[in-house]
Design a protein around this motif. Structure first.
Motif, PDB file in Angstrom:
ATOM      1  N   ILE A  27      -1.287   9.874   3.106  1.00  0.00           N
ATOM      2  CA  ILE A  27      -1.273   8.796   4.105  1.00  0.00           C
ATOM      3  C   ILE A  27      -1.363   9.402   5.496  1.00  0.00           C
ATOM      4  O   ILE A  27      -0.468  10.140   5.909  1.00  0.00           O
ATOM      5  N   HIS A  28      -2.433   9.095   6.192  1.00  0.00           N
ATOM      6  CA  HIS A  28      -2.588   9.548   7.569  1.00  0.00           C
ATOM      7  C   HIS A  28      -2.766   8.349   8.488  1.00  0.00           C
ATOM      8  O   HIS A  28      -2.965   7.219   8.023  1.00  0.00           O
ATOM      9  N   GLN A  29      -2.686   8.617   9.779  1.00  0.00           N
ATOM     10  CA  GLN A  29      -2.721   7.541  10.765  1.00  0.00           C
ATOM     11  C   GLN A  29      -3.668   7.894  11.907  1.00  0.00           C
ATOM     12  O   GLN A  29      -3.738   9.045  12.331  1.00  0.00           O
ATOM     13  N   MET A  30      -4.411   6.896  12.385  1.00  0.00           N
ATOM     14  CA  MET A  30      -5.290   7.088  13.537  1.00  0.00           C
ATOM     15  C   MET A  30      -5.126   5.918  14.494  1.00  0.00           C
ATOM     16  O   MET A  30      -4.709   4.820  14.101  1.00  0.00           O
ATOM     17  N   ASP A  31      -5.458   6.173  15.746  1.00  0.00           N
ATOM     18  CA  ASP A  31      -5.352   5.152  16.786  1.00  0.00           C
ATOM     19  C   ASP A  31      -6.697   5.057  17.495  1.00  0.00           C
ATOM     20  O   ASP A  31      -7.322   6.077  17.782  1.00  0.00           O
ATOM     21  N   VAL A  32      -7.144   3.831  17.763  1.00  0.00           N
ATOM     22  CA  VAL A  32      -8.413   3.626  18.461  1.00  0.00           C
ATOM     23  C   VAL A  32      -8.151   3.518  19.949  1.00  0.00           C
ATOM     24  O   VAL A  32      -7.338   2.692  20.383  1.00  0.00           O
ATOM     25  N   LEU A  53       0.826  -1.209   0.000  1.00  0.00           N
ATOM     26  CA  LEU A  53       0.000   0.000   0.000  1.00  0.00           C
ATOM     27  C   LEU A  53       0.862   1.261   0.000  1.00  0.00           C
ATOM     28  O   LEU A  53       0.519   2.258  -0.640  1.00  0.00           O
ATOM     29  N   LEU A  54       1.988   1.207   0.704  1.00  0.00           N
ATOM     30  CA  LEU A  54       2.915   2.346   0.700  1.00  0.00           C
ATOM     31  C   LEU A  54       3.515   2.549  -0.695  1.00  0.00           C
ATOM     32  O   LEU A  54       3.682   3.682  -1.156  1.00  0.00           O
ATOM     33  N   ALA A  55       3.823   1.440  -1.372  1.00  0.00           N
ATOM     34  CA  ALA A  55       4.366   1.530  -2.731  1.00  0.00           C
ATOM     35  C   ALA A  55       3.336   2.134  -3.688  1.00  0.00           C
ATOM     36  O   ALA A  55       3.665   3.009  -4.501  1.00  0.00           O
ATOM     37  N   GLY A 103     -11.182   8.304  -3.514  1.00  0.00           N
ATOM     38  CA  GLY A 103     -11.578   7.466  -2.395  1.00  0.00           C
ATOM     39  C   GLY A 103     -10.449   7.207  -1.417  1.00  0.00           C
ATOM     40  O   GLY A 103      -9.408   7.879  -1.454  1.00  0.00           O
ATOM     41  N   VAL A 104     -10.659   6.216  -0.559  1.00  0.00           N
ATOM     42  CA  VAL A 104      -9.696   5.901   0.504  1.00  0.00           C
ATOM     43  C   VAL A 104      -9.578   4.399   0.686  1.00  0.00           C
ATOM     44  O   VAL A 104     -10.441   3.627   0.270  1.00  0.00           O
ATOM     45  N   MET A 105      -8.478   4.012   1.350  1.00  0.00           N
ATOM     46  CA  MET A 105      -8.280   2.640   1.796  1.00  0.00           C
ATOM     47  C   MET A 105      -7.863   2.705   3.266  1.00  0.00           C
ATOM     48  O   MET A 105      -7.054   3.548   3.650  1.00  0.00           O
ATOM     49  N   ILE A 106      -8.450   1.826   4.073  1.00  0.00           N
ATOM     50  CA  ILE A 106      -8.108   1.743   5.492  1.00  0.00           C
ATOM     51  C   ILE A 106      -7.370   0.435   5.713  1.00  0.00           C
ATOM     52  O   ILE A 106      -7.838  -0.636   5.309  1.00  0.00           O
ATOM     53  N   CYS A 107      -6.218   0.510   6.357  1.00  0.00           N
ATOM     54  CA  CYS A 107      -5.437  -0.682   6.696  1.00  0.00           C
ATOM     55  C   CYS A 107      -5.380  -0.776   8.219  1.00  0.00           C
ATOM     56  O   CYS A 107      -4.809   0.079   8.890  1.00  0.00           O
ATOM     57  N   LEU A 108      -5.987  -1.828   8.781  1.00  0.00           N
ATOM     58  CA  LEU A 108      -6.139  -1.954  10.234  1.00  0.00           C
ATOM     59  C   LEU A 108      -5.122  -2.922  10.824  1.00  0.00           C
ATOM     60  O   LEU A 108      -4.927  -4.029  10.321  1.00  0.00           O
ATOM     61  N   TYR A 109      -4.459  -2.484  11.896  1.00  0.00           N
ATOM     62  CA  TYR A 109      -3.551  -3.359  12.646  1.00  0.00           C
ATOM     63  C   TYR A 109      -3.905  -3.217  14.123  1.00  0.00           C
ATOM     64  O   TYR A 109      -3.413  -2.340  14.814  1.00  0.00           O
ATOM     65  N   VAL A 110      -4.811  -4.070  14.601  1.00  0.00           N
ATOM     66  CA  VAL A 110      -5.362  -4.060  15.960  1.00  0.00           C
ATOM     67  C   VAL A 110      -6.021  -2.710  16.250  1.00  0.00           C
ATOM     68  O   VAL A 110      -7.156  -2.483  15.865  1.00  0.00           O
TER      69      VAL A 110
END
Length: 245
Positions: free
Chosen positions: A70-75, A59-61, A154-161
């Motif tokens: 590219i942004h980042q969020m934390d739950v 996805l980074l490539a 549009g967007v793509m969400i990549c979830l890691y926990v």
């Protein structure tokens, strides 16, 4: 409670209890007669929300090729978001037993840390919320969700926990996704992505570079090696290596 850091422990405990109560995680109830005590409930498939490292690199490539944002969020309190399908009771937390209700137990309404099904329930909750908003689930890596309109935006969400990367064709699409997620979960906006799973992400005019310098520095500091002089070969060059059997 007898340590020198008791003040910090109490602060952390109260923060956690406040999150649990704010989330309506349990209600006090009488333990039903004949209810059998168990250590936890086993699930053969934990359905853990963990994206593959190869997916993140891919996805980074793609983001570098198409100049995506590219942004980042934390739950926050991730495992407190899952809804339960079973009837589960637990003792009131030590130090937080409600006066005049000492005989009652906590009947769980939502998932809680320590439950074997907690990762599964959190993942199911996230699936339900995101898919209901028109996102599509990737069938190769089921921790990736995408939503694009007919024009290709549009967007793509990549979830890691509890950590997620949001890849967008533009800042407007990313911000819309952030707003939607924040309305459904208690989120922390980390802005432009910088570090994920020990990988440092640097975005520039010439593309995106990734390295594990952040992880390496963290390990060196942990073992008090950060001030040692670096060498080109970190092993004895005279050591003769044998084939792996």
């Amino acid at each position: 409670m007898a340590s020198m850091d008791v003040h910090f422990w109490k602060e952390a405990i109260h923060d956690e209890i406040d999150s649990i109560m704010h989330n309506n995680t349990w209600v006090l109830a009488d333990l039903p007669s004949g209810f059998r005590q168990k250590e936890g409930i086993d699930f053969f498939d934990t359905y853990a929300p963990v994206a593959r490292i190869s997916t993140i690199r891919l996805l980074l490539a793609l983001a570098a090729i198409h100049n995506h944002v590219i942004h980042q969020m934390d739950v926050k309190t991730t495992f407190l978001n899952g809804d339960l399908d079973e009837e589960i009771y637990m003792k009131q937390p030590e130090g937080f037993v409600m006066p005049e209700n000492e005989h009652k137990v906590c009947k769980l309404k939502k998932s809680l840390y320590g439950l074997k099904q907690a990762p599964k329930q959190w993942r199911q909750k996230f699936d339900d919320v995101v898919l209901s908003k028109g996102f599509a689930l990737n069938q190769v890596d089921k921790c990736v969700y995408s939503k694009f309109d007919t024009s290709g935006k549009g967007v793509m969400i990549c979830l890691y926990v509890d950590d997620m990367l949001i890849f967008g064709t533009g800042l407007e699409e990313v911000n819309k996704t952030k707003k939607f997620l924040s309305s459904s979960f208690e989120m922390k906006d980390l802005g432009e992505a910088e570090v994920i799973l020990g990988i440092r992400i640097k975005q520039g005019n010439n593309g995106i570079s990734i390295s594990q310098s952040h992880y390496i520095e963290k390990i060196l500091k942990k073992f008090n090696f950060e001030n040692l002089s670096p060498v080109s070969t970190p092993i004895d060059p005279s050591l003769k290596l044998l084939p792996n059997k």
